[in-house]
Design an enzyme around this catalytic site. Structure first.
Site, mmCIF file in Angstrom:
data_model
loop_
_atom_site.group_PDB
_atom_site.id
_atom_site.type_symbol
_atom_site.label_atom_id
_atom_site.label_comp_id
_atom_site.label_asym_id
_atom_site.label_seq_id
_atom_site.Cartn_x
_atom_site.Cartn_y
_atom_site.Cartn_z
ATOM 1 N N ARG A 1 14.653 0.697 5.687
ATOM 2 C CA ARG A 1 15.244 1.718 4.820
ATOM 3 C C ARG A 1 15.785 2.875 5.639
ATOM 4 N NH1 ARG A 1 11.259 2.728 -0.216
ATOM 5 N NH2 ARG A 1 12.040 4.829 0.193
ATOM 6 N N ARG B 1 10.025 13.800 2.155
ATOM 7 C CA ARG B 1 9.537 13.028 1.003
ATOM 8 C C ARG B 1 8.101 13.410 0.675
ATOM 9 N NH1 ARG B 1 10.768 7.445 3.519
ATOM 10 N NH2 ARG B 1 9.921 6.437 1.689
ATOM 11 N N ARG C 1 8.107 11.119 -11.208
ATOM 12 C CA ARG C 1 7.834 11.908 -10.008
ATOM 13 C C ARG C 1 7.837 13.397 -10.304
ATOM 14 N NH1 ARG C 1 9.913 7.688 -6.257
ATOM 15 N NH2 ARG C 1 9.620 8.296 -4.104
ATOM 16 N N ARG D 1 7.810 0.052 8.990
ATOM 17 C CA ARG D 1 8.005 -0.844 7.836
ATOM 18 C C ARG D 1 9.366 -1.534 7.826
ATOM 19 N NH1 ARG D 1 7.140 1.675 1.852
ATOM 20 N NH2 ARG D 1 8.975 2.947 2.282
ATOM 21 N N LYS E 1 2.483 1.172 -3.054
ATOM 22 C CA LYS E 1 2.829 0.957 -4.465
ATOM 23 C C LYS E 1 3.683 -0.309 -4.644
ATOM 24 C CE LYS E 1 4.917 5.002 -4.947
ATOM 25 N NZ LYS E 1 4.812 5.631 -3.598
HETATM 26 P P1 AMP Z 1 11.067 5.204 -3.294
HETATM 27 O O1 AMP Z 1 11.649 3.848 -3.008
HETATM 28 O O2 AMP Z 1 10.271 5.241 -4.558
HETATM 29 O O3 AMP Z 1 10.336 5.781 -2.118
HETATM 30 O O4 AMP Z 1 12.320 6.183 -3.554
HETATM 31 C C1 AMP Z 1 13.292 6.405 -2.559
HETATM 32 C C2 AMP Z 1 14.101 7.667 -2.905
HETATM 33 O O5 AMP Z 1 14.769 7.486 -4.161
HETATM 34 C C3 AMP Z 1 13.280 8.933 -3.083
HETATM 35 O O6 AMP Z 1 13.003 9.583 -1.853
HETATM 36 C C4 AMP Z 1 14.213 9.758 -3.981
HETATM 37 O O7 AMP Z 1 15.301 10.282 -3.242
HETATM 38 C C5 AMP Z 1 14.767 8.685 -4.918
HETATM 39 N N1 AMP Z 1 13.895 8.476 -6.114
HETATM 40 C C6 AMP Z 1 13.220 7.340 -6.431
HETATM 41 N N2 AMP Z 1 12.551 7.485 -7.592
HETATM 42 C C7 AMP Z 1 12.788 8.759 -8.015
HETATM 43 C C8 AMP Z 1 12.348 9.524 -9.127
HETATM 44 N N3 AMP Z 1 11.514 9.022 -10.058
HETATM 45 N N4 AMP Z 1 12.814 10.809 -9.228
HETATM 46 C C9 AMP Z 1 13.653 11.334 -8.328
HETATM 47 N N5 AMP Z 1 14.083 10.676 -7.224
HETATM 48 C C10 AMP Z 1 13.661 9.396 -7.065
#
Ligand code: AMP
Length: 219
Positions: A160, A171, A87, A126, A13
């Site tokens: 990360r 996740r 989400r 990554r 994404k």
């Molecule tokens: P991402 O970079 O999108 O993989 O997000 C990393 C982490 O941020 C996720 O595993 C969640 O802990 C938190 N997070 C990001 N976006 C959301 C969302 N829309 N709702 C809830 N938690 C989020």
């Protein structure tokens, strides 16, 4: 067009969102990036979400909806790309209401389909350039010179904290439990487009381009 990029962690994404920003004057709204910035700044909210993120769980709807609401104030000439948001169904409802309040609407929710085995491989190798955000991979896309970004020459490579197998498992569980119901939600609204996230990045980009020009039903 305002679009959502939907898919499990590692589906690509962020990579595709960056291409759309560069080529189409779209604005990427990544709640993951916003939360990581909040953590890095040491704000009270950032400190509150840190542990939840490292465990691979979702932060509260209230926090992420607030973050998105703030960002929607600024315009986006080519449209918004929602990356990692919504989400949950509550977030999806909130997004629809927020967009409607600004006279905007969603054009498509694009599901990037990938299988779990590929995700483990993608996520655990990554790393990104801390200066320009370019995404690399130990095996499939290493930098030409170790530790030096091919794009900007930066040397601040980052991994990360949640890109490890244990967090990834959590996740993925969160994705299947709480986010995958959004596929039916957007399908019912005629907004869902499915694309093969395992294809080469250029092919994925072309498929997204066809959704942007023809709409979710046209691809
Ligand atoms: P991402 O970079 O999108 O993989 O997000 C990393 C982490 O941020 C996720 O595993 C969640 O802990 C938190 N997070 C990001 N976006 C959301 C969302 N829309 N709702 C809830 N938690 C989020």
């Amino acid at each position: 067009m305002n679009i959502i990029l939907l898919g499990p962690p590692g589906a690509g994404k962020g990579t595709q969102a960056r291409r759309l920003v560069e080529k189409r004057a779209m604005v990427q709204l990544s709640t993951g990036d916003m939360l990581r910035n909040a953590r890095a700044s040491g704000s009270p909210m950032g400190r509150r979400v840190a542990e939840v993120m490292d465990r691979g769980e979702l932060v509260t709807d209230e926090i992420v909806i607030g973050l998105i609401e703030e960002k929607l104030e600024s315009g986006a000439p080519g449209g918004f790309i929602f990356d990692g948001f919504p989400r949950t169904l509550a977030q999806a409802d909130a997004l629809e209401a927020l967009l409607a309040s600004k006279g905007k609407r969603l054009g498509a929710a694009i599901e990037m389909k990938v299988d779990d085995d590929a995700l483990v491989e993608r996520i655990t190798g990554r790393f990104t350039c801390g200066d320009c955000g370019e995404v690399y991979h130990d095996k499939t896309r290493p930098t030409a010179k170790p530790g030096v970004c091919d794009v900007c020459g930066g040397t601040d490579m980052k991994r990360r904290a949640d890109d490890n197998e244990e967090s990834l498992r959590q996740r993925l569980m969160e994705y299947y439990k709480k986010t995958s119901p959004l596929l039916g939600y957007y399908h019912a609204k005629g907004l869902l487009a499915e694309i093969d996230g395992l294809a080469a990045p250029d092919t994925v980009e072309a498929e997204i381009a066809s959704v942007l020009s023809e709409g979710p039903g046209g691809s």
